[in-house]
Design an enzyme around this catalytic site. Sequence first.
Site, PDB file in Angstrom:
ATOM      1  N   ARG A 197       0.905  -1.125  -0.011  1.00  0.00           N
ATOM      2  CA  ARG A 197       0.045  -0.133   0.014  1.00  0.00           C
ATOM      3  C   ARG A 197       0.896   1.224   0.053  1.00  0.00           C
ATOM      4  O   ARG A 197       0.488   2.216   0.494  1.00  0.00           O
ATOM      5  CB  ARG A 197      -1.026   0.186   0.974  1.00  0.00           C
ATOM      6  CG  ARG A 197      -2.110  -0.995   1.177  1.00  0.00           C
ATOM      7  CD  ARG A 197      -3.214  -0.708   0.156  1.00  0.00           C
ATOM      8  NE  ARG A 197      -4.084  -1.621  -0.094  1.00  0.00           N
ATOM      9  CZ  ARG A 197      -5.291  -1.723   0.489  1.00  0.00           C
ATOM     10  NH1 ARG A 197      -5.743  -1.005   1.314  1.00  0.00           N
ATOM     11  NH2 ARG A 197      -6.144  -2.903   0.275  1.00  0.00           N
ATOM     12  N   ARG A 256      -3.928   6.487   0.224  1.00  0.00           N
ATOM     13  CA  ARG A 256      -4.439   7.448   0.862  1.00  0.00           C
ATOM     14  C   ARG A 256      -3.734   8.353   1.742  1.00  0.00           C
ATOM     15  O   ARG A 256      -4.153   9.502   1.963  1.00  0.00           O
ATOM     16  CB  ARG A 256      -5.900   7.088   1.463  1.00  0.00           C
ATOM     17  CG  ARG A 256      -7.153   6.798   0.719  1.00  0.00           C
ATOM     18  CD  ARG A 256      -8.236   6.080   1.507  1.00  0.00           C
ATOM     19  NE  ARG A 256      -7.936   4.863   1.872  1.00  0.00           N
ATOM     20  CZ  ARG A 256      -8.646   3.999   2.426  1.00  0.00           C
ATOM     21  NH1 ARG A 256      -9.758   4.707   2.897  1.00  0.00           N
ATOM     22  NH2 ARG A 256      -8.532   3.155   2.956  1.00  0.00           N
ATOM     23  N   ARG A 273      -7.018  10.787  -6.949  1.00  0.00           N
ATOM     24  CA  ARG A 273      -8.464   9.567  -6.767  1.00  0.00           C
ATOM     25  C   ARG A 273      -9.653  10.408  -6.834  1.00  0.00           C
ATOM     26  O   ARG A 273     -10.632   9.922  -7.310  1.00  0.00           O
ATOM     27  CB  ARG A 273      -7.985   9.071  -5.079  1.00  0.00           C
ATOM     28  CG  ARG A 273      -9.175   8.294  -4.786  1.00  0.00           C
ATOM     29  CD  ARG A 273      -9.382   6.983  -5.435  1.00  0.00           C
ATOM     30  NE  ARG A 273     -10.683   6.266  -5.237  1.00  0.00           N
ATOM     31  CZ  ARG A 273     -11.875   6.566  -5.539  1.00  0.00           C
ATOM     32  NH1 ARG A 273     -11.824   7.382  -6.591  1.00  0.00           N
ATOM     33  NH2 ARG A 273     -12.936   5.885  -5.138  1.00  0.00           N
ATOM     34  N   ASP A 294      -6.771  -3.398  -7.760  1.00  0.00           N
ATOM     35  CA  ASP A 294      -7.331  -4.153  -6.555  1.00  0.00           C
ATOM     36  C   ASP A 294      -7.341  -5.550  -6.864  1.00  0.00           C
ATOM     37  O   ASP A 294      -7.590  -5.960  -7.795  1.00  0.00           O
ATOM     38  CB  ASP A 294      -8.377  -3.455  -6.226  1.00  0.00           C
ATOM     39  CG  ASP A 294      -8.822  -3.701  -4.677  1.00  0.00           C
ATOM     40  OD1 ASP A 294      -8.285  -3.203  -3.793  1.00  0.00           O
ATOM     41  OD2 ASP A 294      -9.508  -4.642  -4.341  1.00  0.00           O
ATOM     42  N   TYR A 337     -14.467 -12.480  -0.089  1.00  0.00           N
ATOM     43  CA  TYR A 337     -15.063 -11.452  -0.561  1.00  0.00           C
ATOM     44  C   TYR A 337     -16.579 -11.794  -1.605  1.00  0.00           C
ATOM     45  O   TYR A 337     -17.434 -11.048  -1.553  1.00  0.00           O
ATOM     46  CB  TYR A 337     -14.193 -10.342  -1.448  1.00  0.00           C
ATOM     47  CG  TYR A 337     -13.366  -9.503  -0.369  1.00  0.00           C
ATOM     48  CD1 TYR A 337     -13.592  -8.451   0.465  1.00  0.00           C
ATOM     49  CD2 TYR A 337     -11.950 -10.093  -0.397  1.00  0.00           C
ATOM     50  CE1 TYR A 337     -12.674  -7.568   1.440  1.00  0.00           C
ATOM     51  CE2 TYR A 337     -11.155  -9.326   0.485  1.00  0.00           C
ATOM     52  CZ  TYR A 337     -11.546  -8.446   1.256  1.00  0.00           C
ATOM     53  OH  TYR A 337     -10.660  -7.594   2.122  1.00  0.00           O
TER      54      TYR A 337
HETATM   55  O1  1CP Z   1       0.466   0.469  -3.526  1.00  0.00           O
HETATM   56  C1  1CP Z   1      -0.500  -0.442  -3.366  1.00  0.00           C
HETATM   57  O2  1CP Z   1      -0.364  -1.412  -2.686  1.00  0.00           O
HETATM   58  C2  1CP Z   1      -1.624  -0.111  -4.068  1.00  0.00           C
HETATM   59  C3  1CP Z   1      -2.320  -1.291  -4.996  1.00  0.00           C
HETATM   60  C4  1CP Z   1      -3.128  -1.791  -3.895  1.00  0.00           C
HETATM   61  C5  1CP Z   1      -3.159  -3.357  -3.768  1.00  0.00           C
HETATM   62  C6  1CP Z   1      -1.911  -4.226  -3.985  1.00  0.00           C
HETATM   63  C7  1CP Z   1      -4.506  -1.837  -3.494  1.00  0.00           C
HETATM   64  C8  1CP Z   1      -5.110  -0.326  -3.674  1.00  0.00           C
HETATM   65  N1  1CP Z   1      -5.419  -2.817  -2.908  1.00  0.00           N
HETATM   66  C9  1CP Z   1      -4.353  -3.760  -3.011  1.00  0.00           C
HETATM   67  C10 1CP Z   1      -4.452  -5.230  -2.463  1.00  0.00           C
HETATM   68  C11 1CP Z   1      -5.919  -5.456  -1.742  1.00  0.00           C
HETATM   69  N2  1CP Z   1      -7.100  -5.039  -1.849  1.00  0.00           N
HETATM   70  C12 1CP Z   1      -5.696  -6.444  -0.793  1.00  0.00           C
HETATM   71  C13 1CP Z   1      -4.695  -7.116  -0.288  1.00  0.00           C
HETATM   72  C14 1CP Z   1      -3.522  -6.583   0.594  1.00  0.00           C
HETATM   73  C15 1CP Z   1      -3.940  -6.231   1.791  1.00  0.00           C
HETATM   74  O3  1CP Z   1      -4.348  -7.173   2.596  1.00  0.00           O
HETATM   75  O4  1CP Z   1      -4.021  -4.784   2.021  1.00  0.00           O
HETATM   76  C16 1CP Z   1      -7.097  -6.371   0.054  1.00  0.00           C
HETATM   77  C17 1CP Z   1      -7.586  -7.448   1.151  1.00  0.00           C
HETATM   78  C18 1CP Z   1      -7.925  -5.677  -0.887  1.00  0.00           C
HETATM   79  C19 1CP Z   1      -9.264  -5.348  -0.702  1.00  0.00           C
HETATM   80  C20 1CP Z   1      -9.694  -3.930  -0.521  1.00  0.00           C
HETATM   81  N3  1CP Z   1      -9.203  -2.860  -1.220  1.00  0.00           N
HETATM   82  C21 1CP Z   1     -10.311  -3.161   0.638  1.00  0.00           C
HETATM   83  C22 1CP Z   1     -10.981  -4.090   1.884  1.00  0.00           C
HETATM   84  C23 1CP Z   1      -9.928  -4.321   2.756  1.00  0.00           C
HETATM   85  C24 1CP Z   1     -10.648  -5.070   4.109  1.00  0.00           C
HETATM   86  O5  1CP Z   1     -10.550  -4.889   5.172  1.00  0.00           O
HETATM   87  O6  1CP Z   1     -11.833  -5.575   3.760  1.00  0.00           O
HETATM   88  C25 1CP Z   1     -10.465  -1.886   0.379  1.00  0.00           C
HETATM   89  C26 1CP Z   1     -10.866  -0.755   1.394  1.00  0.00           C
HETATM   90  C27 1CP Z   1      -9.872  -1.598  -1.061  1.00  0.00           C
HETATM   91  C28 1CP Z   1      -9.681  -0.237  -1.515  1.00  0.00           C
HETATM   92  C29 1CP Z   1      -8.452   0.081  -2.068  1.00  0.00           C
HETATM   93  N4  1CP Z   1      -7.494  -0.633  -2.739  1.00  0.00           N
HETATM   94  C30 1CP Z   1      -6.454   0.097  -3.080  1.00  0.00           C
HETATM   95  C31 1CP Z   1      -6.550   1.407  -2.285  1.00  0.00           C
HETATM   96  C32 1CP Z   1      -5.493   2.386  -2.205  1.00  0.00           C
HETATM   97  C33 1CP Z   1      -7.695   1.408  -1.587  1.00  0.00           C
HETATM   98  C34 1CP Z   1      -8.249   2.593  -0.937  1.00  0.00           C
HETATM   99  C35 1CP Z   1      -9.568   3.011  -1.376  1.00  0.00           C
HETATM  100  C36 1CP Z   1      -9.545   4.288  -2.223  1.00  0.00           C
HETATM  101  O7  1CP Z   1      -8.554   4.988  -2.458  1.00  0.00           O
HETATM  102  O8  1CP Z   1     -10.663   4.919  -2.484  1.00  0.00           O
END
Ligand code: 1CP
Length: 343
Positions: free
Chosen positions: A23, A27, A36, A73, A149
């Site tokens: 990540r 944000r 974004r 994602d 999910y």
């Molecule tokens: O730099 C980076 O890592 C950005 C790329 C990236 C990656 C590798 C994002 C952007 N998401 C992910 C993987 C991801 N997404 C995982 C696996 C890694 C981890 O465990 O963190 C998971 C579980 C998700 C699912 C997900 N995406 C959630 C839910 C988390 C939960 O608690 O259930 C959420 C809120 C997201 C949204 C998301 N994805 C990425 C960002 C920056 C965001 C935030 C939303 C936004 O900016 O509006």
Amino acid sequence: MTKILLETLKGNPGDRVPFWYMRQAGRYLPEYREVRATTSSFMEFCYSPDKAAEVTLQPIRRYGMDGAILFADILVVPDGLGQKVWFETGHGPKLTPVNNQETYDNLSFKNFHDKVGAVYQTIAKLKHMLPSDVTLLGFAGAPWTVATYMIEGAGSKDHAAARQLGYRDSELFNKLLDLLVDATAAYLIRQIEAGADAVQIFDSWSAALPASAFEDWVIKPTRAIVEKVKAVYPETPIIGFPRLSGAALPAFVDATGVNAVSLDTGVPLSWAADTVQQKVCVQGNLDPHLVVAGGERMICEAEYILETLSGGAHVFNLGHGFVPETPPENVAQLSAFVKNYRR
Ligand code: 1CP
């Protein structure tokens, strides 16, 4: 120019420890929030190659990481299979649940590459934009984590719906995992074809499964993906991340054939050094909340990680992703420290 992250993942460490952070785009960076804000739908944002490439590059410009992780994602895969996926502000992901034969039958691989094709375009763009010494990382969610999910229709605390379906209707559940194995392998192969140097498979929710379920839902699908990807790209490193899998980690490494394993914050490092690091490159595992706190404690813990894992291939990273309240100046301090450290 040498890509030191790529070399280290292949098991050839140099004198400097490469680093990137889960990540690292997101944000906590004001410039991410700015881009974004130009797209209301998060999925549409993931499918906008110019914007996705831009936010992938933002942390590299600031901190000079050795790896850039594709901005997308893990829920792109269910979307590509035709499941409805959307993000509600403050509530995380939402999906129309797949939990019986009828909802399973609505999934299809037929238009997958067309639906997710923008992700491959993002990678192709990044390939031209990145400095030649930066490793480009592709990624996907592991079948189990993505299935949690898909079945629940949202994020969940204990993944109750997925576990219960897995136990109650193993035939349907296994069909879903098989579909995810095929789609995920095809997705990663296309990412590598487009220019990804290495890929990570995120199994964020592999914690606390009974041994039999860990074997069937985590190890076997991951091994199948590794085999399929390696059949086409044998040289491309694959990083596994069976988060919170505890004592099952060495078995995961042995059975799946991954080249590297990402360690969550709770993994005792001297144990990891004696067991898994003997076999593969390890990555990790600073507590992301230490980077919120910052200061001497953050640097001390980072130094402990660098020292304890200095006997083999190591990529410095977090134990899980940055949280949104992370102060960017702490990331700068941490990155400078890691960059200047010599083995
Ligand atoms: O730099 C980076 O890592 C950005 C790329 C990236 C990656 C590798 C994002 C952007 N998401 C992910 C993987 C991801 N997404 C995982 C696996 C890694 C981890 O465990 O963190 C998971 C579980 C998700 C699912 C997900 N995406 C959630 C839910 C988390 C939960 O608690 O259930 C959420 C809120 C997201 C949204 C998301 N994805 C990425 C960002 C920056 C965001 C935030 C939303 C936004 O900016 O509006």
